[in-house]
Every structure is written in structure tokens, then in C-alpha cells.
Write an enzyme that holds these catalytic residues in place. Sequence first.
Site, PDB file in Angstrom:
ATOM      1  N   ASP A 483       0.835  -1.198   0.000  1.00  0.00           N
ATOM      2  CA  ASP A 483       0.000   0.000   0.000  1.00  0.00           C
ATOM      3  C   ASP A 483       0.877   1.258   0.000  1.00  0.00           C
ATOM      4  O   ASP A 483       2.077   1.191   0.301  1.00  0.00           O
ATOM      5  CB  ASP A 483      -0.876  -0.049   1.261  1.00  0.00           C
ATOM      6  CG  ASP A 483      -2.163   0.744   1.137  1.00  0.00           C
ATOM      7  OD1 ASP A 483      -2.301   1.525   0.189  1.00  0.00           O
ATOM      8  OD2 ASP A 483      -3.040   0.587   2.018  1.00  0.00           O
ATOM      9  N   ASP A 553     -10.732   2.034  -3.234  1.00  0.00           N
ATOM     10  CA  ASP A 553     -11.249   1.772  -1.888  1.00  0.00           C
ATOM     11  C   ASP A 553     -12.765   1.774  -1.891  1.00  0.00           C
ATOM     12  O   ASP A 553     -13.384   1.432  -0.882  1.00  0.00           O
ATOM     13  CB  ASP A 553     -10.741   2.826  -0.904  1.00  0.00           C
ATOM     14  CG  ASP A 553      -9.409   2.420  -0.300  1.00  0.00           C
ATOM     15  OD1 ASP A 553      -8.940   1.305  -0.575  1.00  0.00           O
ATOM     16  OD2 ASP A 553      -8.826   3.236   0.448  1.00  0.00           O
TER      17      ASP A 553
HETATM   18  C1  DGJ Z   1      -5.794   1.936   2.004  1.00  0.00           C
HETATM   19  C2  DGJ Z   1      -6.146   0.746   1.169  1.00  0.00           C
HETATM   20  O1  DGJ Z   1      -6.608   1.163  -0.071  1.00  0.00           O
HETATM   21  C3  DGJ Z   1      -7.146  -0.112   1.916  1.00  0.00           C
HETATM   22  O2  DGJ Z   1      -7.531  -1.186   1.112  1.00  0.00           O
HETATM   23  C4  DGJ Z   1      -6.531  -0.577   3.200  1.00  0.00           C
HETATM   24  O3  DGJ Z   1      -5.458  -1.440   2.932  1.00  0.00           O
HETATM   25  C5  DGJ Z   1      -6.080   0.608   4.018  1.00  0.00           C
HETATM   26  N1  DGJ Z   1      -5.238   1.496   3.276  1.00  0.00           N
HETATM   27  C6  DGJ Z   1      -5.342   0.160   5.235  1.00  0.00           C
HETATM   28  O4  DGJ Z   1      -4.810   1.200   5.943  1.00  0.00           O
END
Ligand code: DGJ
Length: 751
Positions: A483, A553
Site C-alpha cells: 500500500d 477503496d
Molecule cells: C488503504 C487501502 O486502499 C485499503 O484497502 C486498506 O489497505 C487501508 N489502506 C489500510 O490502511
Amino acid sequence: MQAQILVTGPAERPVFHLTNGQISYIIGITERAAIPEQLYFGPAIRPQDSYDFLIDRENRNGVLLFAQDPASSLDYLSQEYPSYGHSDFRQPALQLTYPQGDQVTLLSYVSHRILSHKDPLPGLPASFGQAPGDTAVLELQLKDAGSGVRVTLQYAVFADVAAVTRSARLEQTGPETVWIDRAMSLALDLPDHDYELIHFYGGWAHEMNLERQPLQHGIYQVSSLRGVTSAVQNPLIALARPRADEFQGQVLGFNLLYSGNFLSQTETALSGTTRVLLGIHPDLFRWELKPGQSFQTPEAVMVYSQTGLNGMSQAFHDFYRRHLIRRPAGKALSPVLLNSWEGCYFNFDQDRLVSMAKAARDMGIDLFVLDDGWFGHRDDDTTSLGDWRPDRRKLPEGISGLSRRIHALDLQFGLWIEPEMVNPGTPIWEAHPDWVIRVPGKSASPSRNQYVLDMGRPEVVDNLFDQLCRVLDDAGVDYIKWDMNRHLSELYSHALPAGRQREMSHRYCLGVYQLYERLLARYPDILFESCSSGGQRFDAGMLYYAPQAWTSDNTDAVARLKIQYGTSMGYPLAAMGAHVSAVPNHQTGRVSSLALRSTVASFGTFGYELDPARLSAAEKAQIRLDIARFKKLQPILATGCFYRLISPFDQPDFCAWMAVSKDKRQAYIAAFRLLKVMGQERVRLPLAGLDPALLYEVRGPWQSGTPRYGDNLMAAGLILAGNKHDPNRQPDGQQGDFAVYTFTLEALAQT
Ligand code: DGJ
């Protein structure tokens, strides 16, 4: 036909014809000054001994390169790698500053090489051939007479896809340091501007929205100066003829294999021609090139389609799947996963995770992924990034203990990391304040409470590699989600002198690539998924390291229709992270059927992101069936041809798409009706990409059972009934709002 580079013409003025039977790309060398000239890019044309008929030398005057030669203004020449300083006033591909302060460069052809293989580019993503003879590479060596700067333009053409890749390498063979202010990866001068520019904008949780606008005189820039590609604009652009649609018409697609600041630009000039440039964004960039040093640009790819946007996307998909994405051996298809994030966020311990995993296993899931929250003391997003030691309060047996328990359930185990980031108070933050990107004596802007490590410093990459190896070495991790949750601000590297600060964004990107490469070398069986607050780093560069990327997300199935539709324009389904999540959806609050959520996610990597403990027995049973069905369809979805049939950007209440196996014997179709509006139901859905002469068995709602020929299905279409509210005829998800209809086609054996 094989990939070929045919050379004709005299030795000092050769003409290069790159072709694979689908496309041709032709480069000449001008009679004076030996400048590489763009002659043609488009559908394959037959090789000839001379291409003089493609040379335009109209007397146009202007600022002339040669006195008495009114045809010598570079402003009108279609060039392969235009440089700044002479009579071309369009935006250049190359701009250098010399020690005396001038910026005048003129590149002339010196020699060329033709290779039947393609080498990796040092430190950067690079496309590759699959088999001997399927790739042909042309390298043009150019030099600037005054300075000793040499430029090698690299072109590759592939046997099986209508794509050409480009990159440039600069080398200072002269005695003095020069500065690179701009070195684009691709420059293409097109003879007219009768195109519409298609590009993609967005933001967090609403990525890859399509916009289309006619080219007009002047410059249009699609770019990022955020340190990552970002969701604000994606490097992918297309130039479509005005009447081109999803199914017909000429479309050129362009993308950059890079994950940092980028520029994808069109410029329609005084002559009505169009210059396309793709490369590292020249703002915030300047690179010092000392004698003997070289600089490699990232690679760019361009594809050509005569069959509209679907043809363009299929060319991109094939190119990435065959020539860019490196999947771990034995993992040709992505595992179906359960990700812990929306199921429990930071709130878990080992027992909770193991019970989630057990339920996942019982539903047929292959991979359990532990997302954020497993390290340091990370109970929320204020702390612990940069401290990659497992949190023993939550995980008394550490990551390896948890991994053993997950593997004992016959599941694969995956882990989330965000290596580029640091929170205040962590050991790295305290011990190495100079590793953080911020300017001494000036304030630094937090984002999600975190700051960015200077990945351009080798010691930072070493530290992260060592920390991660300590976790991964004995943990048996099968998958990593990498990430990256903020953009880069207050740019400054403590490791670079004042005059070289503008190297840092590119060095950052190279550091990220290096850490990926080192992890891939040490753990070749790990499948990586990239992520950046969803799709903020969904780019072709990342696909070289991470075969899949978290698309957004926003897990709401209705919102995902647009997000995945836009993403599919340039990226394959098998790369698009897509999960079924709980309702009401955590981002939009929307409630939609399991059938809709499952169908939308199946046109991506397919997984779940919810707490199985909250599912009813009936939902679990349905999920078991959905996973079994997905696994049957996955080969078509992951390796076949994807067709967008109806765009949610054009028709707010409707969307349809399908995947067809490469041999055209199987297909999977999904149609989505968002709002039920009486009197406006769409009842016929013409299909695409089938073999007209094959007889298909059609399975899906309201099918009579009569097999139908491909031509019939493509012309007359499928009937989408469901106009009447009749619960007895219409199972879950096929009535009311957010309805979904799926169909499978199977060619009958005798046809
Ligand atoms: C952002 C990501 O896009 C999510 O899927 C998740 O992993 C969160 N960060 C976790 O902090």
C-alpha cells in the site's frame, strides 16, 4: 507473422519499417542534418523499397535550419525525438542545459542496431518477449554534434499484438557535465488533429472516470506532480477518430510504464499536426549527467486499433498480459481471497483472524489476507508505520505463527505492508530524521498522520528490505499487498546537494522499484498486489512488479461499474483488484444484492472483504456457489477478450460487458440495470466478439433453450426481459433497482 524490422534506402539515410502484419511504424532519416523523421504509424502496409511518398517537404518558410532552404523549418517536420533549441517551437521530447547556459540540441542519426531479443531496462519496468522471434528491437543511435551527448532511441514491436514500445537512453560522451531538463519516453508526430482525446480523472474512491474531448489547437496535459501517478489523472490516454466508438473506428492508445510524476500530452500545432509526448514530467525534474554517465527514460507503449476502443483495450490487455506482467510460477490465475480490512479494520487478534479464515475456507476461498494493523502498536492510523515488527498483543505467535495456522487450514496467507511510510515516534523516525522527506527548517504536511521516507536513498531501501525479510523469511507468505497512502509534498532529499534536488522524485520511484525487485528476487513465489489508497498507483509500471492492483477503496458494486469500466480501458481484468463487501456499503451506504456485488467483482481479481461472522447461512451458501462459478469462468475472464457493450458513462442506468475466450467458444456476459424506470427498460443486448458461424448454447434468465448462432447473438442480441415484477420468475438481483443479469455461452461441439 513474426515481428520484423525491414531496412531500406542508402546506408546514410536508411528507412526502418517495423511491422508484425497488424501494424506498421516507419521511420526515415532526413536528407540534411540526418534527423529521424516519423513517416507512418497505423495499420500494416506492404513493405516497399522506398517510402519517399511519405515525405512532406513543402516550402513553409518560418525559422529555417538551413539558409536558402524554405523547407527546412523543423516546426513542420514530423520527428521521432524532437529536441529544444532550433526551429521547432513545439514542446520538445528532449531539453538539455549545457555548461555555458544554452539549451540548444540537434540530434542526428549515427548508426542503428536490430536485435531479436529485448533486454530489461536498468532499474525500470520493461516489456519483454515471450519466445524467440516474437520481438524485434530497433536501436537508433543519435548524437548532438556540439556536446558529445548521445541518445539511443529504442523501439520494440511484438509478433502478437498491435503495439510499439519506446524509450530513450542518454549518455554524455563529451568532456563536460550537462543537465537534462526533459527527456520524454515517447514522441509521436501525427499528420492531423482529427481526433478526440480520451483521458481519465478521479480521486479517492472515484477513480478512472472517462472524459472525451475534441483536440483543438494548443496543448492538453494529463499529468501528475504528486510523486505517484495518482487517481487525479492516469497516464493512459487515447486519440480516437471522432466517429470511433467502442466497436469501430481508429483509436491510438498510449501509456507510460512508470509510477512517478508523469506527463501525457497532446499538442496541436500551427500546421494542424498533433504531437504526442509521454514521459517523466519535466516540472520538478532536472538530472545532472556527468561525462561517462547515462540516463535511461522509462518505457512507453502505444497501441493501434481499427476496431474502436474495445480493440484498443484488447491490445493493451494482451500486451500487458504477455509482455509486461510477471506472475509467480504456477500462479497463472489469481487466488480468490478474503481481505481482513473492511471485515475488522484494526480491531483483531489471532483468534478472530483464524475464525475469519476458517469461514473463508469453508466458502471456497483460497487466500486469507491480513491487512493493516499487525505491526508496532497500530490500533489506528496514527502510529507505527516504519516499525515492521509484529504486534505481539494481537499476534502472540507473530506473523509466522499466524501464517502456520492459516496454512494449516489449507489456505494461502497474505500480508499488507506500506513500506514507503513512517509515523512520528517510530524507531526509524527517531534515529534517522534525515530519511524523511521534508525541508530542514520548514513545516512538513502530514497526510493520514504519516510522512514519506526518501526511497531514493539506498540505505532506506536496505533498511526496509532487512526489516521485511525479518518478517517474511520464515513466515511462508504467499501474497503481499503493498500500500502507499499519501502523495509526496515538501520535496527535499538530505542526501542530495542543492543543485540536484530535482532528481529526487525520479530517484524515489527508482528506489520503490528496487525494493520491489529485491523482494521479488528473494521471494519469487509471492504474488504482489499494489495499492495506493485504492487506485492511486494503478499504472503500467507497477504491473511489472505487482500483477494485480487494488482498483479502488470504493467497494460499492454500483460505483464500481464506472470505476472498473474506466480501468478496463487500459488495464486487464486479471489485474483489477475487486472484492465483494458488506452492505450497507462502507463508502456509499448503498445496499445492493449479493448477486450484483459478486458479478461486478468477478470482472476483476475476485475476492471478499467482509466479516464472514456477519453472513447468514443462506449468504454463505450463495457465496460458495458464486466462488465455484467464478472459478469455472476465471480462465475466460483472465485470458480472453473483454468487450464493453454499454457504457455507464453514456447511459446512467445501464451497463453491460462480456468476456469471450480467445477461441471464441465460451463467453460470459453481465448486464446491469441500475434504476428501474418504467417505460425505459432496455430489452435487447447485442453481443460482440463471437464467431458468427458457431452455434452457442445460451444459459441465463429467460432463455428458451434454443441454441443460437454467433451472428444472430451479435445482431439480434439477448432479450433482457424482467419488465414485470414477478418474484416467481426473477431470482434475487433481477428485479427492481440494481438488477443484474448474467449469461454464459458455450459453443456446441459439432459446430
Ligand atoms: C488503504 C487501502 O486502499 C485499503 O484497502 C486498506 O489497505 C487501508 N489502506 C489500510 O490502511
